[in-house]
Scaffold this active site. Structure first.
Site, PDB file in Angstrom:
ATOM      1  N   GLY A  71       0.809  -1.210   0.000  1.00  0.00           N
ATOM      2  CA  GLY A  71       0.000   0.000   0.000  1.00  0.00           C
ATOM      3  C   GLY A  71       0.838   1.252   0.000  1.00  0.00           C
ATOM      4  N   SER A  72       0.216   2.351  -0.410  1.00  0.00           N
ATOM      5  CA  SER A  72       0.902   3.638  -0.362  1.00  0.00           C
ATOM      6  C   SER A  72      -0.125   4.724  -0.148  1.00  0.00           C
ATOM      7  CB  SER A  72       1.682   3.902  -1.655  1.00  0.00           C
ATOM      8  OG  SER A  72       0.803   4.023  -2.747  1.00  0.00           O
ATOM      9  N   GLY A  73       0.312   5.821   0.438  1.00  0.00           N
ATOM     10  CA  GLY A  73      -0.577   6.941   0.699  1.00  0.00           C
ATOM     11  C   GLY A  73       0.214   8.207   0.861  1.00  0.00           C
ATOM     12  N   ALA A  74      -0.465   9.249   1.319  1.00  0.00           N
ATOM     13  CA  ALA A  74       0.171  10.560   1.410  1.00  0.00           C
ATOM     14  C   ALA A  74       1.328  10.566   2.388  1.00  0.00           C
ATOM     15  CB  ALA A  74      -0.859  11.604   1.831  1.00  0.00           C
ATOM     16  N   GLY A  76       3.212   7.781   3.390  1.00  0.00           N
ATOM     17  CA  GLY A  76       4.254   6.782   3.292  1.00  0.00           C
ATOM     18  C   GLY A  76       3.888   5.586   2.451  1.00  0.00           C
ATOM     19  N   LYS A  93       6.359   0.463   7.483  1.00  0.00           N
ATOM     20  CA  LYS A  93       5.913   1.719   6.880  1.00  0.00           C
ATOM     21  C   LYS A  93       7.074   2.703   6.847  1.00  0.00           C
ATOM     22  CE  LYS A  93       2.555   5.451   7.660  1.00  0.00           C
ATOM     23  NZ  LYS A  93       1.414   5.870   8.493  1.00  0.00           N
ATOM     24  N   ASP A 189     -10.317  10.407  12.477  1.00  0.00           N
ATOM     25  CA  ASP A 189     -10.056   9.966  11.109  1.00  0.00           C
ATOM     26  C   ASP A 189     -10.503   8.524  10.906  1.00  0.00           C
ATOM     27  OD1 ASP A 189      -9.173  10.388   8.507  1.00  0.00           O
ATOM     28  OD2 ASP A 189      -7.152   9.674   8.924  1.00  0.00           O
TER      29      ASP A 189
END
Length: 464
Positions: A71-74, A76, A93, A189
């Site tokens: 996975g990836s996101g804002a 990391g 991460k 969140d």
């Protein structure tokens, strides 16, 4: 700007590159080279190796093997890996550019401190934290090692859950939230993508980058969570308390029942309209609490009577009633009606939700009343520093952890059974997944949008 998450349902092929850096000056004599090599040999040479993961390079301890991107996101990139020391699978991460600006640095510090302090079975456990750099001047990368789960709730939502599983998942969500609230931490969140599960129905909450202590109400910003799960008081800029998380749980529960997002707003205005169309326009007493400009807008919207909860969630949407006399559609619907309340003053509390008949069948004092986490940095959210000062604070935290965890364990927790990623089955995509991949960054806290670990899917097994 959008966030795009990567899903890996089968084992990817990685171009693995082992890199050992030496970097000597060609003009230095042999004796100087030997001295330089002995005195300045990098930690990377002894303990670390580098792996190319997509467009990023992971430089990790040699104990972590077989890295696979999941996975990836804002904030990391996340890889699954095998920990040869603990003999278990883990998630690693790599924080993305943690010192890019003050907001990134503050968020990285907050996440690290909170993850080190919080210790509850329904909150993801930090197993290790490290950096391959050996000095503050070189310091640029932070790696967090966490438990590896089988799926996130986005995938589970698309499954036909019986009452036992649905009730047990909600119970665990509430236990984790209560534990955070006991330390004054409001998550803010909560959404399917940052709640993860294992095939045995164990649930854990991820990510504390947006968590903020409850005492900072005067500085609250409405731009905090994925829009679909935002509570009305957040949408309307009213400020918020612990009940903001209960609304999110209600939205998630409703999505479990309907298999689609309850309030899929395209903007704040559209989000508010979606809420009142289904739940009805709130009473004048609620309107008086709004700021004048917001109140003027809300009062001039069309008035909606709303639908009754039996119409919003008819029996046909629920699984067949359980043999347990409390796990029935009527009880599940009653809980929804108490969570999805526009006025937070009238919304059910976490404590009362845990006592609700649909939930308290699982009640265990050791889980519900676990000792609150001791947040050692009492000014965590009030701190303001330069990037360099944040960098030094984070470096000290990492060094402190490395010193305490020579064997790689931050929190002494037993290795759970079945920790490996189960990627043999692929589940249908969730509506919530679509939310993540197309999510626009409203005026969030400068990239404080999402950093969820996206795990491969595995079927839910039996509850305990």
């Amino acid at each position: 700007m959008s966030l795009h998450f990567l899903y890996y349902c089968s084992e990817p092929t990685l171009d693995v590159k082992i890199a050992f850096c030496q970097g000597f000056d060609k003009h230095v004599d042999v004796s100087s080279i030997a001295k330089h090599y002995n005195m300045s040999k990098s930690k990377v040479d002894n303990q670390f190796y580098s792996v190319e993961v997509g467009d990023s390079t992971f430089t990790v301890l040699k104990r972590y093997q077989n890295l696979k991107p999941i996975g990836s996101g804002a904030q990391g990139i996340v890889c699954a890996a095998y920990d040869a020391v603990l003999d278990r699978n883990v998630a690693i991460k790599k924080l993305s550019r943690p010192f890019q600006n003050q907001t990134h640095a503050k968020r990285a510090y907050r996440e690290l401190v909170l993850m080190k302090c919080v210790n509850h079975k329904n909150i993801i456990s930090l197993l290790n934290v490290f950096t391959p750099q050996k000095t503050l001047e070189e310091f640029q990368d932070v790696y967090l090692v966490m438990e590896l789960m089988d799926a996130n709730l986005c995938q589970v939502i698309q499954m036909e859950l019986d009452h036992e599983r649905m009730s047990y998942l909600l119970y665990q969500m509430l236990c984790g939230i209560k534990h955070l609230h006991s330390a004054g931490i409001i998550h803010r969140d909560l959404k399917p993508s940052n709640i993860v599960v294992k095939s045995d129905c164990t649930l854990k909450i991820l990510d504390f980058g947006l968590a903020r202590t409850a005492g900072t109400s005067f500085m609250m910003t409405p731009y905090v969570v994925t829009r679909y799960y935002r509570a009305p008081e957040v949408i309307l800029g009213m400020g918020y308390k612990e009940n903001v998380d209960i609304w999110s749980v209600g939205c998630i529960m409703g999505e479990m029942v309907r298999h689609k997002i309850l309030f899929p707003g395209r903007s704040y205005i559209d989000q508010w309209n979606k809420v009142i169309e289904q739940l009805g326009t709130p009473c004048p007493e609620f309107m008086k609490k709004l700021q004048p400009t917001v109140r003027n807008y809300v009062e001039n919207r069309p008035k909606y009577a709303g639908l009754t909860f039996p119409k919003l969630f008819p029996d046909s949407l629920f699984p067949a009633d359980s043999e347990h006399n409390k796990l029935k559609a009527s009880q599940a619907r009653d809980l929804l009606s108490k969570m999805l309340v526009i006025d937070p003053v009238k919304r059910i509390s976490v404590d009362d939700a845990l006592q609700h008949p649909y939930i308290n069948v699982w009640y265990d004092p050791a889980e519900v009343e676990a000792p609150p986490p001791q947040i050692y940095d009492k000014q965590l959210d009030e701190r303001e520093h330069t990037i360099e000062e944040w960098k030094e604070l984070i470096y000290k935290e990492v060094m402190n952890s490395e010193e305490k965890t020579k064997n790689g364990v931050v929190k002494s927790q037993p290795s759970p059974s079945g920790a490996a990623v189960n990627s043999s089955e692929s589940l249908p995509p969730s509506s919530a997944v679509n939310d993540i991949s197309s999510m626009s960054t409203d005026q969030t806290l400068a990239s404080d949008t999402d950093s969820s670990l996206e795990a491969s899917a595995g079927p839910l097994g039996c509850c305990r």
